[in-house]
Write a protein that holds these residues in place. Structure first.
Motif, PDB file in Angstrom:
ATOM      1  N   UNK A 192      16.735  10.479  16.628  1.00 20.48           N
ATOM      2  CA  UNK A 192      17.545  10.862  17.785  1.00 20.48           C
ATOM      3  C   UNK A 192      17.156  12.234  18.335  1.00 20.48           C
ATOM      4  N   UNK A 252      39.842  22.216  24.997  1.00 17.47           N
ATOM      5  CA  UNK A 252      39.351  21.857  23.670  1.00 17.47           C
ATOM      6  C   UNK A 252      38.561  23.000  23.033  1.00 17.47           C
ATOM      7  N   UNK A 309      36.220   9.328  22.531  1.00 16.14           N
ATOM      8  CA  UNK A 309      34.905   9.381  21.889  1.00 16.14           C
ATOM      9  C   UNK A 309      34.809   8.356  20.758  1.00 16.14           C
ATOM     10  N   UNK A 356      24.423   7.322  19.276  1.00 14.58           N
ATOM     11  CA  UNK A 356      24.840   6.369  18.248  1.00 14.58           C
ATOM     12  C   UNK A 356      23.599   5.739  17.605  1.00 14.58           C
ATOM     13  N   UNK A 367      23.458  16.889  22.497  1.00 13.57           N
ATOM     14  CA  UNK A 367      24.498  16.732  21.469  1.00 13.57           C
ATOM     15  C   UNK A 367      24.112  15.666  20.455  1.00 13.57           C
ATOM     16  N   UNK A 368      24.612  15.841  19.219  1.00 12.09           N
ATOM     17  CA  UNK A 368      24.601  14.777  18.206  1.00 12.09           C
ATOM     18  C   UNK A 368      23.178  14.325  17.856  1.00 12.09           C
ATOM     19  N   UNK A 390      32.098   5.284  20.587  1.00 14.64           N
ATOM     20  CA  UNK A 390      31.112   5.121  19.518  1.00 14.64           C
ATOM     21  C   UNK A 390      31.280   3.762  18.838  1.00 14.64           C
ATOM     22  N   UNK A 429      26.404  17.093  15.563  1.00 18.37           N
ATOM     23  CA  UNK A 429      27.314  15.971  15.690  1.00 18.37           C
ATOM     24  C   UNK A 429      28.291  16.147  16.840  1.00 18.37           C
ATOM     25  N   UNK A 430      28.926  15.069  17.200  1.00 15.74           N
ATOM     26  CA  UNK A 430      29.906  15.098  18.281  1.00 15.74           C
ATOM     27  C   UNK A 430      31.034  16.077  17.982  1.00 15.74           C
ATOM     28  N   UNK A 446      27.533  11.611  22.255  1.00 10.86           N
ATOM     29  CA  UNK A 446      27.081  11.067  20.969  1.00 10.86           C
ATOM     30  C   UNK A 446      25.805  10.267  21.160  1.00 10.86           C
TER      31      UNK A 446
END
Lengths: 233, 233, 233, 233, 233, 233, 233, 233
Positions: F134, F77, G36, G13, F125-126, G40, F100-101, G11
């Motif tokens: 967060x 990826x 993913x 959320x 992350x995110x 989420x 963000x993811x 993530x």
């Protein structure tokens, strides 16, 4: 987020910044009245700032600083004024190298800021790659520095050349020196951002202030100085 | 303006160009059908072109050239095909130096064009300034060349470094190598246009063809070759 | 890289450039104080520069040059001042053709630079394609020149027209003449870079200096003049 | 604003446009489903449109038109399909001249649109200024035309050359032909907008449709044809 | 290309333009000295120009015109000066409609040029779409005009609204009125170029001169006036 | 400049870089054939590189690395492959925080590079500012890190928020995540460059590699690790 | 900042968003794997989200949503999928009006989002100003709406026309519909930002989601619905 | 479209706007003469405007307003002048929060406009995210407001932070505060347009006027005030 600031109505002076981040808030003069500048400076000094730096300051702005701090110093060409009251003991070495004589004001802004944050600064001016042998005498200093700042306009090719020669982190400052397709520093900015040498990071066009800030942080840490910000949220 | 051309309906082939300018018309393949390409090539060859060069050519385009000229050569990666029937005796030396391996296709286009116009070409690949000592072995060739072509993507800093070292005219070819803020070659283009070294002129992004054309003209003239275009209007 | 320069602190004057590249370092006046300009000029002259050229120079800058070189000449409109002490014997012919009367300052900068480097220069002004018959009388000169410089603003269509008529190398200088979508010379720059005539290379917007430099190199080489830079690294 | 249209839910077909402006609404195929295209075409034909023109149409889009109008014609390369049922008697002459063979699709779009609106169209392809003598044979047609459309990519210098030679209104259509600094037609667009020849007006990049529309209006009026739109608001 | 011009050294005055294209050469004042302006105007008048129009002219430039033509008229706000000595009998009607009061200078430039070329001009100011009912009273004039010129800054939405209401050719003139994301007229320019109404063509930002030129040509032809340029090459 | 490299013809492998700068040359896969990639990797490994990192690598490129180094690892990826043979003992802490993811691939590239250069890396992350609470749990790690890397697309507001909270140097990596006016990462780039928090420096769009390089240098120096490059020129 | 979220590693959320802002977090599918996306969505549903909306979703992304929510609905053309489990009682009226049929996908995204947030939505498609009488039948709905959303590509002139007719707040959504100088929606964006009608605010290009969010908030408040976010920090 | 306006020749004053849209036409001073400004203001007042607001007004422009309305007030720094004669009873609450002291003029323009339209306005200055704890004391006001206006230059990160904290609609006003890569407000504009927080809509750079207009409409509706525009077309 229960940290202190001083509310002047027209400004919320972040008197906590130095404790939090090791660098006092600076004052960007453009768009502020002399009264506002004086008020912010006074609040910072009252809160015990180690230094106050005023950037992009015309004569009335610089005079405003002197009204609240008679010990203020200034550099007309670099449009700077500053008060140094408790500058930390210098730690670490920042080397600034510039592409041309015309980049002098930006070099100076980076130098003053880095020194106010407590770092030794050495400057090599006018070492642009059009006559690359002029870089030779600077190399020893560049190699022993803890952080290298490259200040250059036009095509800013100096950033890549230096970035390929030294092992320290390199901070690029693109300048607006030049005309035509330099587009006010855009060419230099893009050139530095796409440098073929890895390990170069870039600040805003003509932003000697930003470069001085991050360079001092890098250099002081490399020299083992204690960092601010140990506290919790 | 009473000079010859061949009207094919979809194209007016400038069969006079070689007599007028010393370089035959080339064929830009994009947007042309194989039939159109074959027709134009045939007209040029029938009129006695010393060479026919097809650029930006995919496989069907290159095949179209072979249908009218079985002696055509090609380079798939550089998307080129060409026929060489009466290339002038080489005169003058063009040195091409590139910033990275990924610039190879553009280097090749410049090389083929310059050779077809009657010049000796020497190539030094991957001499980018991130490791500037790699340029050292190329310097002797760059200094004896009649024209130096610098092919580079990313920040194209190589143009200024070379431009500050040699006395010959330097032609810069920015390439689209890179990603992000290279913006498809724009950063390299701006960098070359604003080179701090005087005496650098620039062609379009990825335009090896244009660089090869002007470099050959410069080199041949420096070597004392007779130029085309002696005639009147 | 063991070549000489003079370190003035604010500038590292590349006194080796003329020996290395056949063209002395010039002084870009913007961003430099009169004192700095005088200092650099003095260093160049002391080192035996054949000429010193000061570009983008306002009145104080030009006056600064006269303080160290009473024999300095100047052109107010082109913002130039220069000292000519050992200009090489002219060799080769550069023809400059401009699109309009308003491009005059850039034409002049190219002309002075090329002449200081030792070339004959002939100028045809205001031959833009809106009345293309005005180009006719210039064609003979354009065809016998060793290098053609096209100076044009607006859409700079003249570059392609000239580029399609002559066999010599063509150097385009886009100018900032115009308003609206000329975007300070960007339209002219893009137009020249994408010229449908092969063999055109381009310098920065309004960069008469750069065009004069490369044109003189091309023309002198074509006329068989000995080139600088024979030495090693 | 009490004028008719047909509401299909996904589209409000402006069936009044031809009465109001002398030119029926055309269908831009991108972003529309075949069903939507068929529905709009059907509504236009049912309302008595003299023609229906579908632009930017891939194969399924063109097929959709044929399902409701078996008499539809098409041009794959220009991505066009059209139905001609009551095209007005031709009046006036539009001359289209293009810079290169690769501009063919845009030329075709302009031609079809202008013919469907009731004008005679004459086309001269590949008359770019890199070989300006190729324009010579077209001049007579360009001079007798009621409107001249110049279609060109790259630097689009042809617009200024033609704009300086003819007395009729000139409509420029910049094309996306080219690569690198052509920026998808931006260079051609800027060049045409800043043409040094007065009397040139410009449409969108690759917009043969728009050029054909205005050119037909100009030409028909010059030839004395009665115009639409006589009615009140 | 054997057509006349007057060579003043700094300018090649295209005295043939009126015979060739029906519109005399105009003088763009920026970048020209008062002496150059006077010289060019004198040459045009001596050659029998029906009018001389000086655009982008500050006070000294306008005064320069008066020194050679005491009958010159001027408009300070539009930075225009002009001499009208043999303006053709008006033929055809041009309607100019503007978006706002602030577009007045550009409207005036278009109007003066079109009138000098021999056309009747009617003007409707400040009919922008923010209050679209203000356009209503102008519609009758817009519909009977032979050519409609829309002058608008900001988002220039007026061009599309008018372009969807009239059957005559529409020429858009984007203006630099506005601030922020108007980007000196770029937003208006893009808006007009991508107008959802077919049949709109566009000239350069603030280019009232260009719009007046093409509009007069269109209107005079539609009114059956004889056109210039009948001669051969 | 007498330092070693390996000349493969298509590449001059800078085998000295690790000794000179403490970081081995990496391989940018785009524009290189599998054979070229394998050749360069082989040369680096033969010269004793502590690691080899291949970026922007599709499947054939990654396979090419495995042919010469069966111990290669990869991340599909993130389009990465790498060989780790003599990675230095980890020193210093780099904290990476992403908006963000969807920024995952860039995060991974920065992480792998920094680890290969000998640093501990911790990733959050995110933590984008749309739900700024967060970020809270990450703050302790951000505050104890020696260098913080912020990876963010869209408006990249996270850079300023983090830049105002920590005392360590902050390196921003704008990503191309987003659509419309994100313009492929330009909005994030400009946002980071003009961060209202001092002490943020920026690398190229999506350039996890560059960020990992400079972050590792900063962190290792802060942790007192010995730096490369002690030698002379 | 002591508010809840769910940490999935890849993530965080923001399950608090609906309580805090009255609108649940949505999922931007690009750059996320199906796993993913499913993760989420599951977390959001488990936390009691009233709805889950997946935007920019290709087929595998939409399928991923169905694996965790079999009751998911979708719209292939608009690349949407969504789950509606506790949509608030509709309050307030949002009217969406679009310029052309090709803007359909963006219209749909705005509509679905606004409905999921609890608003009534009415849609008028294809009312572009090229045939402005088509807007007439929509006016009554536009005038009674609590918020008007204008979706338009090309020159987006519809925004100003509507903005000048209604008293409700207008939200503009520029779309990427068009070609050439539409520049992927930039022309529409600039046009809307510089609308000559006051009271228009703009969201990102093609951002139906953002428009639906703010429009629903405005409309629900105007209808007196209770707002979220009453709690403290 | 049978609605009233006053035709002054140079202006068509939209005296119907207040009845139609609830907000009187304002006067943009740039490009208008003092006489024109006075004339327009007089017409608006004569028609019973509840207020007249003059924006971007230098001293002569502001003086012109006082000549026709001695009760005019003004703010020099914000370049505003206004007459308040029948301002509606305040309804709803608009909260304005700004990033820095230098954004003061734009804040003031938004505030004056919103108050003139009949809304209560509360202002929090200098709450930029570089010291995010300064936002804390403003949160309660932001959360109880009916509409939040965020005014910020540089990277405008404040828009996303606020946009993620409140449930009311957020209107972003990017300002031109800053230098270098702020590009006159473009960075702030792009940042706000691509905000990672949903529910943010944006007006033009420095457009306090536009923000005040839409914010007042939103707030008044949320507070249940009756809206204008009930009438038919």
């Amino acid at each position: 987020m229960d940290r202190p600031f001083v509310d002047l109505g027209f400004a919320r002076v972040d008197t906590d910044r130095e404790a939090r981040q090791g660098a006092p808030e600076a004052i960007f003069a453009e768009g502020k009245s002399p009264e506002e500048i004086a008020g912010i400076a006074e609040a910072l000094l009252a809160a015990g700032a180690s230094s106050v730096l005023l950037t992009r300051a015309d004569a009335p702005a610089r005079a405003a600083l002197r009204t609240v701090a008679p010990d203020a110093q200034e550099d007309e060409r670099a449009r700077l004024a500053w008060v140094a009251r408790g500058v930390p003991e210098p730690a670490g070495l920042v080397a600034i190298v510039s592409g041309g004589t015309s980049d002098g004001a930006v070099v100076r802004e980076a130098q003053v800021r880095a020194e106010l944050l407590g770092t030794e600064v050495i400057v090599h001016r006018d070492a642009g790659v059009a006559g690359i042998h002029r870089l030779e005498p600077a190399l020893e200093d560049l190699r022993r520095a803890d952080c290298v700042v490259v200040v250059a306009g036009w095509d800013a090719a100096l950033a890549s050349v230096v970035g390929g020669l030294v092992a320290a982190p390199v901070i690029g400052v693109p300048t607006s020196t030049g005309y035509g397709a330099t587009f006010g520093g855009v060419s230099a900015l893009l050139s530095m951002l796409t440098s073929c040498a890895a390990g170069v990071a870039v600040v805003n066009i003509d932003d000697g202030f930003g470069a001085g800030t991050i360079a001092a942080r890098i250099a002081r840490a490399a020299a083992g100085a204690t960092r601010a910000g140990g506290g919790g949220a």
